[in-house]
Design an enzyme around this catalytic site. Sequence first.
Site, PDB file in Angstrom:
ATOM      1  N   SER A  59       7.716 -13.904  -4.744  1.00  0.00           N
ATOM      2  CA  SER A  59       7.009 -12.836  -4.046  1.00  0.00           C
ATOM      3  C   SER A  59       7.185 -11.555  -4.841  1.00  0.00           C
ATOM      4  O   SER A  59       8.265 -11.319  -5.395  1.00  0.00           O
ATOM      5  CB  SER A  59       7.592 -12.605  -2.645  1.00  0.00           C
ATOM      6  OG  SER A  59       7.072 -13.524  -1.725  1.00  0.00           O
ATOM      7  N   GLU A  66      -2.105   4.471  -6.729  1.00  0.00           N
ATOM      8  CA  GLU A  66      -3.381   4.227  -6.055  1.00  0.00           C
ATOM      9  C   GLU A  66      -3.263   3.143  -4.977  1.00  0.00           C
ATOM     10  O   GLU A  66      -4.277   2.637  -4.515  1.00  0.00           O
ATOM     11  CB  GLU A  66      -4.418   3.827  -7.101  1.00  0.00           C
ATOM     12  CG  GLU A  66      -4.605   4.854  -8.216  1.00  0.00           C
ATOM     13  CD  GLU A  66      -3.576   4.710  -9.351  1.00  0.00           C
ATOM     14  OE1 GLU A  66      -2.751   3.795  -9.292  1.00  0.00           O
ATOM     15  OE2 GLU A  66      -3.612   5.539 -10.278  1.00  0.00           O
ATOM     16  N   SER A  67      -2.074   2.764  -4.581  1.00  0.00           N
ATOM     17  CA  SER A  67      -1.766   1.841  -3.480  1.00  0.00           C
ATOM     18  C   SER A  67      -0.880   0.671  -3.931  1.00  0.00           C
ATOM     19  O   SER A  67       0.277   0.897  -4.237  1.00  0.00           O
ATOM     20  CB  SER A  67      -2.994   1.374  -2.708  1.00  0.00           C
ATOM     21  OG  SER A  67      -3.545   2.495  -2.007  1.00  0.00           O
ATOM     22  N   HIS A  72       2.197 -13.672  -3.511  1.00  0.00           N
ATOM     23  CA  HIS A  72       3.133 -14.672  -2.988  1.00  0.00           C
ATOM     24  C   HIS A  72       2.672 -16.015  -3.534  1.00  0.00           C
ATOM     25  O   HIS A  72       1.488 -16.351  -3.398  1.00  0.00           O
ATOM     26  CB  HIS A  72       3.130 -14.685  -1.457  1.00  0.00           C
ATOM     27  CG  HIS A  72       3.430 -13.343  -0.874  1.00  0.00           C
ATOM     28  ND1 HIS A  72       4.691 -12.792  -0.878  1.00  0.00           N
ATOM     29  CD2 HIS A  72       2.623 -12.406  -0.327  1.00  0.00           C
ATOM     30  CE1 HIS A  72       4.643 -11.583  -0.334  1.00  0.00           C
ATOM     31  NE2 HIS A  72       3.404 -11.325   0.002  1.00  0.00           N
ATOM     32  N   CYS A  87      -7.117   2.953  -4.412  1.00  0.00           N
ATOM     33  CA  CYS A  87      -7.832   4.152  -3.964  1.00  0.00           C
ATOM     34  C   CYS A  87      -8.326   4.899  -5.190  1.00  0.00           C
ATOM     35  O   CYS A  87      -7.695   4.844  -6.237  1.00  0.00           O
ATOM     36  CB  CYS A  87      -6.902   5.067  -3.188  1.00  0.00           C
ATOM     37  SG  CYS A  87      -6.136   4.244  -1.797  1.00  0.00           S
TER      38      CYS A  87
END
Lengths: 129, 129
Positions: A59, A66-67, A72, A87
């Site tokens: 994971s 930008e986020s 996973h 974003c």
Amino acid sequence: MSILGQPLGVQLMAEVWECDPEKLNNLKTVEEIMVGAARKANAEIREVVFHRFEPQGVSGVVVISESHLTIHTWPELAYAAVDIFTCGEHVDPWIALENITQEFNAEEINVMEITRGMKNLKRLRKNKQ
Amino acid sequence: MSILGQPLGVQLMAEVWECDPEKLNNLKTVEEIMVGAARKANAEIREVVFHRFEPQGVSGVVVISESHLTIHTWPELAYAAVDIFTCGEHVDPWIALENITQEFNAEEINVMEITRGMKNLKRLRKNKQ
């Protein structure tokens, strides 16, 4: 501006199947692929966190200005769940996804593209009051 | 087993509006809320990464054994984009989301619940070969 307004961000939810299981199970490989994809998409990397599970699976998250990008993996199913949330105009999540699927030798991909933070008309009116 | 099989995980994508802007802009508060929500949902926390942006906004990830929780906040719009991705039976993503929205005093929420890693019939047959 249209009635629908502009979204704040866009998210790709990718179901990535028929990947190379060995790559999916290697912490370093998964991390390198995700970080590399973020760079190629022109994202500014803030934090990188990856974790390997026993007996299998990785994971990980790449937090970008930008986020984020998350993954996973289920090596036993040759599957990875990949999310890419960006974003702004200067980062292209599709470039990241293209890169990730290529690097994992994925043979089957299903993707949903979802807008986040749609400022609808009601809210725009409210904010103008 | 049904033709559709069982998903590996479930993801809640939540558009959380009309939150308390001060809470959304406070790194420590956002982190505490997200970590607390993960605990209440019975998740096992692996990594916690939060970042505050200038002039405003917080991004953060809680990596759990059962996948992840992410948040990106826009205090100026009283908005947070929240994702909760969980695997397995013992973690309930809705408990986490309920808690997050309560803690941020959210007045408007839109949520999509999406299954991840559906092992469909074709794939099940292939794996049995």
